[in-house]
Motif scaffolding. Structure first.
Motif, PDB file in Angstrom:
ATOM      1  N   TYR A 180      29.544 -51.663 -43.686  1.00  0.00           N
ATOM      2  CA  TYR A 180      30.426 -52.727 -44.164  1.00  0.00           C
ATOM      3  C   TYR A 180      31.837 -52.198 -44.459  1.00  0.00           C
ATOM      4  O   TYR A 180      32.817 -52.950 -44.366  1.00  0.00           O
ATOM      5  CB  TYR A 180      29.814 -53.399 -45.389  1.00  0.00           C
ATOM      6  CG  TYR A 180      28.478 -54.032 -45.054  1.00  0.00           C
ATOM      7  CD1 TYR A 180      28.413 -55.237 -44.362  1.00  0.00           C
ATOM      8  CD2 TYR A 180      27.280 -53.389 -45.373  1.00  0.00           C
ATOM      9  CE1 TYR A 180      27.188 -55.808 -44.010  1.00  0.00           C
ATOM     10  CE2 TYR A 180      26.058 -53.950 -45.032  1.00  0.00           C
ATOM     11  CZ  TYR A 180      26.019 -55.147 -44.350  1.00  0.00           C
ATOM     12  OH  TYR A 180      24.816 -55.703 -43.998  1.00  0.00           O
ATOM     13  N   HIS A 181      31.942 -50.916 -44.810  1.00  0.00           N
ATOM     14  CA  HIS A 181      33.274 -50.308 -44.925  1.00  0.00           C
ATOM     15  C   HIS A 181      33.966 -50.323 -43.561  1.00  0.00           C
ATOM     16  O   HIS A 181      35.172 -50.556 -43.462  1.00  0.00           O
ATOM     17  CB  HIS A 181      33.167 -48.862 -45.430  1.00  0.00           C
ATOM     18  CG  HIS A 181      32.749 -48.735 -46.856  1.00  0.00           C
ATOM     19  ND1 HIS A 181      31.598 -48.103 -47.244  1.00  0.00           N
ATOM     20  CD2 HIS A 181      33.327 -49.170 -47.992  1.00  0.00           C
ATOM     21  CE1 HIS A 181      31.486 -48.139 -48.558  1.00  0.00           C
ATOM     22  NE2 HIS A 181      32.521 -48.786 -49.048  1.00  0.00           N
ATOM     23  N   ILE A 196      22.025 -50.664 -35.518  1.00  0.00           N
ATOM     24  CA  ILE A 196      22.312 -51.294 -36.816  1.00  0.00           C
ATOM     25  C   ILE A 196      23.774 -51.705 -36.876  1.00  0.00           C
ATOM     26  O   ILE A 196      24.116 -52.813 -37.311  1.00  0.00           O
ATOM     27  CB  ILE A 196      21.970 -50.329 -37.966  1.00  0.00           C
ATOM     28  CG1 ILE A 196      20.458 -50.103 -38.036  1.00  0.00           C
ATOM     29  CG2 ILE A 196      22.492 -50.873 -39.303  1.00  0.00           C
ATOM     30  CD1 ILE A 196      20.026 -49.101 -39.068  1.00  0.00           C
ATOM     31  N   LEU A 197      24.652 -50.804 -36.415  1.00  0.00           N
ATOM     32  CA  LEU A 197      26.079 -51.116 -36.394  1.00  0.00           C
ATOM     33  C   LEU A 197      26.363 -52.324 -35.508  1.00  0.00           C
ATOM     34  O   LEU A 197      27.153 -53.202 -35.865  1.00  0.00           O
ATOM     35  CB  LEU A 197      26.879 -49.907 -35.896  1.00  0.00           C
ATOM     36  CG  LEU A 197      26.980 -48.699 -36.813  1.00  0.00           C
ATOM     37  CD1 LEU A 197      27.851 -47.627 -36.173  1.00  0.00           C
ATOM     38  CD2 LEU A 197      27.544 -49.085 -38.174  1.00  0.00           C
ATOM     39  N   MET A 198      25.714 -52.365 -34.360  1.00  0.00           N
ATOM     40  CA  MET A 198      25.947 -53.473 -33.435  1.00  0.00           C
ATOM     41  C   MET A 198      25.479 -54.808 -34.014  1.00  0.00           C
ATOM     42  O   MET A 198      26.128 -55.833 -33.837  1.00  0.00           O
ATOM     43  CB  MET A 198      25.258 -53.192 -32.097  1.00  0.00           C
ATOM     44  CG  MET A 198      26.009 -52.191 -31.240  1.00  0.00           C
ATOM     45  SD  MET A 198      25.373 -52.046 -29.559  1.00  0.00           S
ATOM     46  CE  MET A 198      24.065 -50.869 -29.808  1.00  0.00           C
ATOM     47  N   LEU A 208      29.965 -42.246 -39.962  1.00  0.00           N
ATOM     48  CA  LEU A 208      28.687 -42.920 -39.746  1.00  0.00           C
ATOM     49  C   LEU A 208      27.885 -42.213 -38.653  1.00  0.00           C
ATOM     50  O   LEU A 208      26.664 -42.052 -38.758  1.00  0.00           O
ATOM     51  CB  LEU A 208      28.917 -44.384 -39.370  1.00  0.00           C
ATOM     52  CG  LEU A 208      29.473 -45.283 -40.479  1.00  0.00           C
ATOM     53  CD1 LEU A 208      29.823 -46.663 -39.916  1.00  0.00           C
ATOM     54  CD2 LEU A 208      28.488 -45.420 -41.638  1.00  0.00           C
ATOM     55  N   ARG A 209      28.586 -41.778 -37.630  1.00  0.00           N
ATOM     56  CA  ARG A 209      27.922 -41.041 -36.545  1.00  0.00           C
ATOM     57  C   ARG A 209      27.387 -39.702 -37.052  1.00  0.00           C
ATOM     58  O   ARG A 209      26.239 -39.333 -36.752  1.00  0.00           O
ATOM     59  CB  ARG A 209      28.904 -40.822 -35.395  1.00  0.00           C
ATOM     60  CG  ARG A 209      28.310 -40.053 -34.226  1.00  0.00           C
ATOM     61  CD  ARG A 209      29.337 -39.855 -33.119  1.00  0.00           C
ATOM     62  NE  ARG A 209      28.781 -39.117 -32.000  1.00  0.00           N
ATOM     63  CZ  ARG A 209      29.453 -38.797 -30.906  1.00  0.00           C
ATOM     64  NH1 ARG A 209      30.731 -39.165 -30.785  1.00  0.00           N
ATOM     65  NH2 ARG A 209      28.873 -38.115 -29.935  1.00  0.00           N
ATOM     66  N   PHE A 222      27.994 -55.778 -36.694  1.00  0.00           N
ATOM     67  CA  PHE A 222      29.230 -56.154 -36.012  1.00  0.00           C
ATOM     68  C   PHE A 222      29.074 -57.534 -35.376  1.00  0.00           C
ATOM     69  O   PHE A 222      29.983 -58.375 -35.429  1.00  0.00           O
ATOM     70  CB  PHE A 222      29.559 -55.101 -34.950  1.00  0.00           C
ATOM     71  CG  PHE A 222      30.892 -55.285 -34.292  1.00  0.00           C
ATOM     72  CD1 PHE A 222      32.004 -54.625 -34.762  1.00  0.00           C
ATOM     73  CD2 PHE A 222      31.049 -56.142 -33.214  1.00  0.00           C
ATOM     74  CE1 PHE A 222      33.246 -54.795 -34.156  1.00  0.00           C
ATOM     75  CE2 PHE A 222      32.273 -56.330 -32.604  1.00  0.00           C
ATOM     76  CZ  PHE A 222      33.373 -55.650 -33.091  1.00  0.00           C
ATOM     77  N   GLN A 223      27.919 -57.771 -34.771  1.00  0.00           N
ATOM     78  CA  GLN A 223      27.673 -59.068 -34.108  1.00  0.00           C
ATOM     79  C   GLN A 223      27.750 -60.220 -35.110  1.00  0.00           C
ATOM     80  O   GLN A 223      28.370 -61.253 -34.831  1.00  0.00           O
ATOM     81  CB  GLN A 223      26.304 -59.037 -33.438  1.00  0.00           C
ATOM     82  CG  GLN A 223      25.957 -60.291 -32.642  1.00  0.00           C
ATOM     83  CD  GLN A 223      24.557 -60.218 -32.076  1.00  0.00           C
ATOM     84  OE1 GLN A 223      23.589 -60.020 -32.795  1.00  0.00           O
ATOM     85  NE2 GLN A 223      24.455 -60.338 -30.751  1.00  0.00           N
ATOM     86  N   ARG A 224      27.122 -60.046 -36.276  1.00  0.00           N
ATOM     87  CA  ARG A 224      27.161 -61.097 -37.299  1.00  0.00           C
ATOM     88  C   ARG A 224      28.600 -61.363 -37.754  1.00  0.00           C
ATOM     89  O   ARG A 224      28.998 -62.517 -37.934  1.00  0.00           O
ATOM     90  CB  ARG A 224      26.295 -60.699 -38.504  1.00  0.00           C
ATOM     91  CG  ARG A 224      24.805 -60.775 -38.246  1.00  0.00           C
ATOM     92  CD  ARG A 224      24.026 -60.833 -39.550  1.00  0.00           C
ATOM     93  NE  ARG A 224      24.226 -59.653 -40.371  1.00  0.00           N
ATOM     94  CZ  ARG A 224      23.476 -58.561 -40.309  1.00  0.00           C
ATOM     95  NH1 ARG A 224      22.464 -58.496 -39.444  1.00  0.00           N
ATOM     96  NH2 ARG A 224      23.714 -57.542 -41.103  1.00  0.00           N
TER      97      ARG A 224
END
Length: 334
Positions: free
Chosen positions: A212-213, A242-244, A233-234, A247-249
């Protein structure tokens, strides 16, 4: 009732009741250590810790209060709720506890958060007059510079302003590592004003971020910060899927806001999709900078990446996420 930050705990050590709000491990440990030591010095030799969950034996907690009256001991009770949120059953237990407290009992409660509605509970009102609420929430990117300045003041350290910015960049979200590097600098350069170069020569990139950051940095068009967060994050092995999903939402929300604002006011769009008040200015700025075409292009690219995720190497996934991030911020529009 008194509300303070965890770094101010040493100025409010006279109350019998403390409520630690927030989940920052360093601030929780710091505040609890100061309180335990102070109560120990005041003769609270018996210090009991109860982890609160569905299996907690509340009768043991109540009995520890009643045993006090028999032996006239001073006892400190610490209730650690961990990640468990308050619910009706737990509030009822706390209400009962507040009824059996005596002047010989000190109480510390650790909660992630408490709502305005929950503050109307009997136990909260019963403790309110003598309650100290200690904020143990990790400082955000806007609060962190002042937190560092306050901490340096306590340590009687003098550091160049640019060095504080460097500490913020590399240690955001990780107060434990931040305080450790400050202690290290104090040992290396005692009685000296610490320079940017001295900090730069001793730092490690220990910032801790959530997805979320990353989202917030992109919406705010802070490309350098967004790239830094994605890199961290990587390094912390966050799952790309999870990131995708997150991001999609976010992308679908922004598309809906954009479409809705074409027919209604932005305020109506924000109300319809229940956007928090403190995020509305951020979204307004983003929506004014980007058109609907770029948003749909970004969504199509996200879908393409997700379809190919099973076939791409880990390196390509992160490269694609970086490209997607730039697309979202309008920095490499097709």
């Amino acid at each position: 009732m008194i509300k303070i930050g965890a770094d101010q705990i040493n100025h409010q050590l006279g109350s019998p009741y403390y409520l630690l709000i927030g989940s920052d491990p360093y601030l929780q440990h710091y505040a609890l250590t100061q309180l335990r030591n102070t109560f120990g010095q005041k003769g609270f030799d018996e210090q009991l810790t109860f982890t609160i969950d569905n299996q907690t034996d509340w009768s043991a907690i109540y009995d520890s209060c009643q045993a006090l009256n028999l032996f006239s001991n001073n006892t400190l009770i610490f209730l650690d709720f961990g990640d468990n949120a308050l619910n009706t059953a737990l509030i009822t237990k706390l209400n009962t506890l507040s009824e059996v407290l005596t002047p010989d009992i000190a109480l510390i409660i650790s909660l992630n958060k408490i709502t305005k509605t929950q503050e109307n509970a009997t136990w909260y009102k019963a403790l309110a007059d003598k309650l100290v609420i200690v904020n143990c929430t990790t400082p955000d990117t806007l609060q962190l510079p002042q937190w560092i300045k306050n901490h340096l003041q306590i340590k009687k350290m003098d550091i160049e302003p640019q060095a504080i910015e460097l500490l913020c960049y590399y240690y955001e979200g990780n107060l434990l590592a931040l305080t450790q590097i400050i202690e290290q600098l104090l040992l290396l350069y005692p009685n000296h004003k610490i320079t940017y170069e001295q900090v730069e020569n001793n730092i490690n990139d220990s910032a801790v971020f959530s997805p979320y950051h990353w989202i917030d940095a992109m919406v705010a068009n802070k490309s350098k910060r967004a790239m830094h967060i994605l890199q961290q994050l990587r390094m912390n092995d966050i799952e790309p899927l999870i990131l995708m999903r997150i991001f999609q939402r976010e992308l679908i929300l922004i598309i809906n806001l954009k479409k809705s604002s074409e027919k209604n006011s932005l305020k109506q769009a924000f109300d319809k999709f229940k956007v928090w008040q403190n995020k509305r200015a951020l979204y307004t700025s983003y929506l004014n900078r980007n058109d609907i075409k770029n948003l749909f292009t970004t969504l199509a690219k996200l879908t393409e990446i997700e379809i190919g995720v099973k076939h791409d190497s880990q390196l390509r996934i992160w490269d694609n996420l970086n490209s997607l991030m730039m697309q979202f911020m309008g920095l490499n529009q097709c």
